[in-house]
Write a protein that holds these residues in place. Structure first.
Motif, PDB file in Angstrom:
ATOM      1  N   VAL A 130     106.130  -4.666  15.825  1.00 30.69           N
ATOM      2  CA  VAL A 130     104.865  -4.214  15.248  1.00 30.69           C
ATOM      3  C   VAL A 130     105.113  -3.645  13.853  1.00 30.69           C
ATOM      4  CG1 VAL A 130     103.708  -3.769  17.444  1.00 30.69           C
ATOM      5  CG2 VAL A 130     105.195  -2.012  16.448  1.00 30.69           C
ATOM      6  N   GLY A 131     104.047  -3.276  13.181  1.00 29.81           N
ATOM      7  CA  GLY A 131     104.169  -2.774  11.816  1.00 29.81           C
ATOM      8  C   GLY A 131     105.118  -1.595  11.686  1.00 29.81           C
ATOM      9  N   ASN A 132     105.192  -0.771  12.727  1.00 32.97           N
ATOM     10  CA  ASN A 132     106.069   0.395  12.693  1.00 32.97           C
ATOM     11  C   ASN A 132     107.506   0.017  12.328  1.00 32.97           C
ATOM     12  OD1 ASN A 132     103.941   0.329  14.778  1.00 32.97           O
ATOM     13  ND2 ASN A 132     104.342   2.532  14.938  1.00 32.97           N
ATOM     14  N   LEU A 133     107.945  -1.151  12.822  1.00 33.90           N
ATOM     15  CA  LEU A 133     109.322  -1.590  12.570  1.00 33.90           C
ATOM     16  C   LEU A 133     109.519  -2.138  11.165  1.00 33.90           C
ATOM     17  CD1 LEU A 133     109.984  -3.362  15.993  1.00 33.90           C
ATOM     18  CD2 LEU A 133     110.998  -1.214  15.193  1.00 33.90           C
ATOM     19  N   TRP A 134     108.424  -2.551  10.536  1.00 33.12           N
ATOM     20  CA  TRP A 134     108.508  -3.087   9.166  1.00 33.12           C
ATOM     21  C   TRP A 134     108.196  -2.018   8.114  1.00 33.12           C
ATOM     22  CZ3 TRP A 134     110.963  -7.473   8.898  1.00 33.12           C
ATOM     23  CH2 TRP A 134     110.856  -8.422   9.920  1.00 33.12           C
ATOM     24  N   GLY A 135     107.778  -0.821   8.565  1.00 27.60           N
ATOM     25  CA  GLY A 135     107.583   0.296   7.649  1.00 27.60           C
ATOM     26  C   GLY A 135     106.137   0.586   7.295  1.00 27.60           C
ATOM     27  N   LEU A 136     105.916   1.795   6.785  1.00 27.57           N
ATOM     28  CA  LEU A 136     104.588   2.213   6.334  1.00 27.57           C
ATOM     29  C   LEU A 136     104.386   1.952   4.843  1.00 27.57           C
ATOM     30  CD1 LEU A 136     104.312   5.506   8.386  1.00 27.57           C
ATOM     31  CD2 LEU A 136     102.776   3.551   8.579  1.00 27.57           C
ATOM     32  N   LEU A 137     105.432   1.457   4.194  1.00 28.47           N
ATOM     33  CA  LEU A 137     105.368   0.954   2.815  1.00 28.47           C
ATOM     34  C   LEU A 137     104.981   1.988   1.773  1.00 28.47           C
ATOM     35  CD1 LEU A 137     103.860  -2.614   3.403  1.00 28.47           C
ATOM     36  CD2 LEU A 137     106.166  -1.760   3.820  1.00 28.47           C
ATOM     37  N   TYR A 138     104.081   1.595   0.898  1.00 30.08           N
ATOM     38  CA  TYR A 138     103.804   2.250  -0.380  1.00 30.08           C
ATOM     39  C   TYR A 138     103.558   3.757  -0.310  1.00 30.08           C
ATOM     40  CZ  TYR A 138     103.253  -2.599  -1.870  1.00 30.08           C
ATOM     41  OH  TYR A 138     103.461  -3.920  -2.128  1.00 30.08           O
ATOM     42  N   TYR A 167     101.190 -17.234   0.454  1.00 30.84           N
ATOM     43  CA  TYR A 167     100.241 -17.786   1.407  1.00 30.84           C
ATOM     44  C   TYR A 167      99.874 -16.889   2.578  1.00 30.84           C
ATOM     45  CZ  TYR A 167     104.331 -18.729   4.343  1.00 30.84           C
ATOM     46  OH  TYR A 167     105.474 -18.601   5.093  1.00 30.84           O
ATOM     47  N   ASP A 168     100.551 -15.815   2.790  1.00 30.43           N
ATOM     48  CA  ASP A 168     100.339 -15.099   4.039  1.00 30.43           C
ATOM     49  C   ASP A 168      99.443 -13.873   3.903  1.00 30.43           C
ATOM     50  OD1 ASP A 168     100.548 -14.136   6.647  1.00 30.43           O
ATOM     51  OD2 ASP A 168     102.487 -15.091   6.846  1.00 30.43           O
ATOM     52  N   ASN A 169      98.172 -14.055   4.292  1.00 28.70           N
ATOM     53  CA  ASN A 169      97.200 -12.964   4.265  1.00 28.70           C
ATOM     54  C   ASN A 169      97.034 -12.300   5.632  1.00 28.70           C
ATOM     55  OD1 ASN A 169      95.955 -12.709   1.559  1.00 28.70           O
ATOM     56  ND2 ASN A 169      95.541 -14.882   1.855  1.00 28.70           N
ATOM     57  N   SER A 170      97.858 -12.693   6.603  1.00 25.78           N
ATOM     58  CA  SER A 170      97.722 -12.160   7.960  1.00 25.78           C
ATOM     59  C   SER A 170      98.051 -10.668   7.988  1.00 25.78           C
ATOM     60  CB  SER A 170      98.672 -12.901   8.906  1.00 25.78           C
ATOM     61  OG  SER A 170      98.479 -14.292   8.819  1.00 25.78           O
ATOM     62  N   GLU A 171      97.249  -9.912   8.733  1.00 24.14           N
ATOM     63  CA  GLU A 171      97.491  -8.479   8.852  1.00 24.14           C
ATOM     64  C   GLU A 171      98.489  -8.190   9.968  1.00 24.14           C
ATOM     65  OE1 GLU A 171      94.274  -5.658   8.903  1.00 24.14           O
ATOM     66  OE2 GLU A 171      93.003  -6.982   7.701  1.00 24.14           O
ATOM     67  N   ILE A 172      99.254  -7.134   9.764  1.00 20.77           N
ATOM     68  CA  ILE A 172     100.211  -6.674  10.767  1.00 20.77           C
ATOM     69  C   ILE A 172      99.732  -5.320  11.281  1.00 20.77           C
ATOM     70  CG2 ILE A 172     102.550  -5.769  11.076  1.00 20.77           C
ATOM     71  CD1 ILE A 172     103.595  -8.001   9.409  1.00 20.77           C
ATOM     72  N   PHE A 173      99.757  -5.162  12.593  1.00 21.29           N
ATOM     73  CA  PHE A 173      99.203  -3.954  13.200  1.00 21.29           C
ATOM     74  C   PHE A 173     100.289  -3.007  13.691  1.00 21.29           C
ATOM     75  CE2 PHE A 173      96.011  -7.265  13.513  1.00 21.29           C
ATOM     76  CZ  PHE A 173      94.910  -6.622  12.971  1.00 21.29           C
ATOM     77  N   TYR A 174      99.909  -1.731  13.745  1.00 23.51           N
ATOM     78  CA  TYR A 174     100.809  -0.655  14.152  1.00 23.51           C
ATOM     79  C   TYR A 174     100.431  -0.155  15.534  1.00 23.51           C
ATOM     80  CZ  TYR A 174     102.204  -0.469   9.231  1.00 23.51           C
ATOM     81  OH  TYR A 174     102.677  -0.798   7.978  1.00 23.51           O
ATOM     82  N   GLU A 175     101.432   0.370  16.260  1.00 23.44           N
ATOM     83  CA  GLU A 175     101.200   0.956  17.571  1.00 23.44           C
ATOM     84  C   GLU A 175     101.481   2.450  17.522  1.00 23.44           C
ATOM     85  OE1 GLU A 175     103.534  -1.026  20.516  1.00 23.44           O
ATOM     86  OE2 GLU A 175     102.203  -2.775  20.624  1.00 23.44           O
ATOM     87  N   GLY A 176     100.995   3.156  18.554  1.00 24.48           N
ATOM     88  CA  GLY A 176     101.224   4.587  18.632  1.00 24.48           C
ATOM     89  C   GLY A 176      99.932   5.352  18.443  1.00 24.48           C
ATOM     90  N   SER A 177     100.047   6.573  17.988  1.00 23.30           N
ATOM     91  CA  SER A 177      98.865   7.408  17.767  1.00 23.30           C
ATOM     92  C   SER A 177      98.662   7.667  16.279  1.00 23.30           C
ATOM     93  CB  SER A 177      99.009   8.720  18.536  1.00 23.30           C
ATOM     94  OG  SER A 177     100.254   9.355  18.204  1.00 23.30           O
ATOM     95  N   GLU A 179     100.803   7.423  13.743  1.00 26.69           N
ATOM     96  CA  GLU A 179     101.389   6.388  12.887  1.00 26.69           C
ATOM     97  C   GLU A 179     100.529   5.132  12.891  1.00 26.69           C
ATOM     98  OE1 GLU A 179     105.563   3.962  12.816  1.00 26.69           O
ATOM     99  OE2 GLU A 179     105.685   6.149  12.833  1.00 26.69           O
ATOM    100  N   ALA A 180      99.962   4.794  14.042  1.00 26.88           N
ATOM    101  CA  ALA A 180      99.100   3.615  14.128  1.00 26.88           C
ATOM    102  C   ALA A 180      97.823   3.827  13.326  1.00 26.88           C
ATOM    103  CB  ALA A 180      98.764   3.323  15.585  1.00 26.88           C
ATOM    104  N   THR A 181      97.249   5.019  13.443  1.00 22.11           N
ATOM    105  CA  THR A 181      96.022   5.326  12.694  1.00 22.11           C
ATOM    106  C   THR A 181      96.271   5.226  11.200  1.00 22.11           C
ATOM    107  OG1 THR A 181      95.252   6.816  14.441  1.00 22.11           O
ATOM    108  CG2 THR A 181      94.254   7.076  12.263  1.00 22.11           C
ATOM    109  N   LEU A 182      97.390   5.803  10.753  1.00 24.55           N
ATOM    110  CA  LEU A 182      97.734   5.770   9.335  1.00 24.55           C
ATOM    111  C   LEU A 182      98.051   4.354   8.884  1.00 24.55           C
ATOM    112  CD1 LEU A 182      98.356   7.312   6.710  1.00 24.55           C
ATOM    113  CD2 LEU A 182     100.691   7.630   7.554  1.00 24.55           C
ATOM    114  N   GLY A 183      98.946   3.693   9.598  1.00 23.98           N
ATOM    115  CA  GLY A 183      99.378   2.356   9.199  1.00 23.98           C
ATOM    116  C   GLY A 183      98.246   1.347   9.181  1.00 23.98           C
ATOM    117  N   ASN A 184      97.422   1.348  10.215  1.00 23.91           N
ATOM    118  CA  ASN A 184      96.329   0.388  10.295  1.00 23.91           C
ATOM    119  C   ASN A 184      95.245   0.651   9.259  1.00 23.91           C
ATOM    120  OD1 ASN A 184      97.447  -1.108  12.426  1.00 23.91           O
ATOM    121  ND2 ASN A 184      96.622   0.299  13.960  1.00 23.91           N
ATOM    122  N   SER A 185      95.161   1.894   8.793  1.00 22.77           N
ATOM    123  CA  SER A 185      94.152   2.213   7.774  1.00 22.77           C
ATOM    124  C   SER A 185      94.454   1.517   6.445  1.00 22.77           C
ATOM    125  CB  SER A 185      94.079   3.729   7.552  1.00 22.77           C
ATOM    126  OG  SER A 185      95.254   4.216   6.888  1.00 22.77           O
TER     127      SER A 185
END
Length: 229
Positions: A130-138, A167-177, A179-185
């Motif tokens: 999930v996104g958590n493993l790829w980082g919260l980035l910027y 080419y890749d516009n696909s979204e990656i989603f985060y799990e948890g509480s 961190e998921a709220t922050l990452g998915n935002s």
């Protein structure tokens, strides 16, 4: 003098031939040592069973208390290995602190790019990534566990990352509480991860925008910088 030059050229050609023959034998031996049954076990297990379950499949079957170390290295380094098997195998080797050979960084980077892309696909073999493993980035300046390794491949990772920019516009989603709220935002897409990783490898400052059009314009600027470097 001419005789000496001729000897040097012949000697150099001989040495080059030996190198090519040795490399060829190394590659053939590596492919010959590939354990197809082990590859099948790795691929069928997938990420979640290998790294997130409580059973001992990695320790007792795949790693086999270290007895399969050389077999796993052969799988990771062979050009005939699938991206799925290579990605999972490299993660297994990292789990046991096996140093990854720099000679194979480029093909390994391709497999990590493949895994980043497949994170969005609902592919059962990639469940648990999930996104958590790829980082919260910027905003958090966070690479995540998988992103940190991907970036550590350096310049060898750039070609695979540049592909994802286009080419890749696909979204990656985060799990948890939290961190998921922050990452998915942030609504990060695969191309946003790729752009962030490139910026880290190349030392090119990037500005994050919540607006997709502004974000894409920043990615286009990154592409231009890369083309002119």
């Amino acid at each position: 003098m001419l005789a000496t030059d001729k000897f040097v050229r012949l000697f150099s050609a001989f040495i080059l031939s030996l190198i090519l023959i040795t490399c060829g034998k190394k590659e053939k031996n590596m492919d010959r040592n590939i354990d197809t049954i082990l590859i099948k076990k790795i691929e069928e297990s997938g990420y979640r069973n290998l790294f997130l379950s409580n059973d001992d499949i990695v320790e007792k079957v795949i790693w086999n208390q270290g007895n399969n170390k050389d077999k796993l290295k052969s799988i990771a380094y062979s050009e005939n290995t699938s991206h799925l098997a290579r990605f999972l195998t490299v993660e297994i080797l990292k789990k046991y602190n096996v140093e990854i050979d720099v000679e194979f960084y480029e093909i390994i980077a391709e497999s990590y790019g493949y895994a980043l892309h497949r994170t969005t696909m609902g592919d059962s073999k990639f469940y648990g990534i999930v996104g958590n493993l790829w980082g919260l980035l910027y905003e958090e300046n966070d690479l995540g566990k998988l992103g940190d390794f991907y970036v550590s491949l350096g310049e060898k990772a750039i070609p695979s990352l540049v592909k994802l920019l286009s080419y890749d516009n696909s979204e990656i989603f985060y799990e948890g509480s939290e961190e998921a709220t922050l990452g998915n935002s942030y609504q990060y897409r695969v191309k946003d991860f790729a752009a962030f990783y490139i910026s880290k490898i190349k030392g090119i400052p990037m500005t994050f925008y919540q607006d997709f059009d502004k974000r894409d314009a920043e990615i286009e600027r990154l592409k231009e910088v890369l083309e002119n470097k």
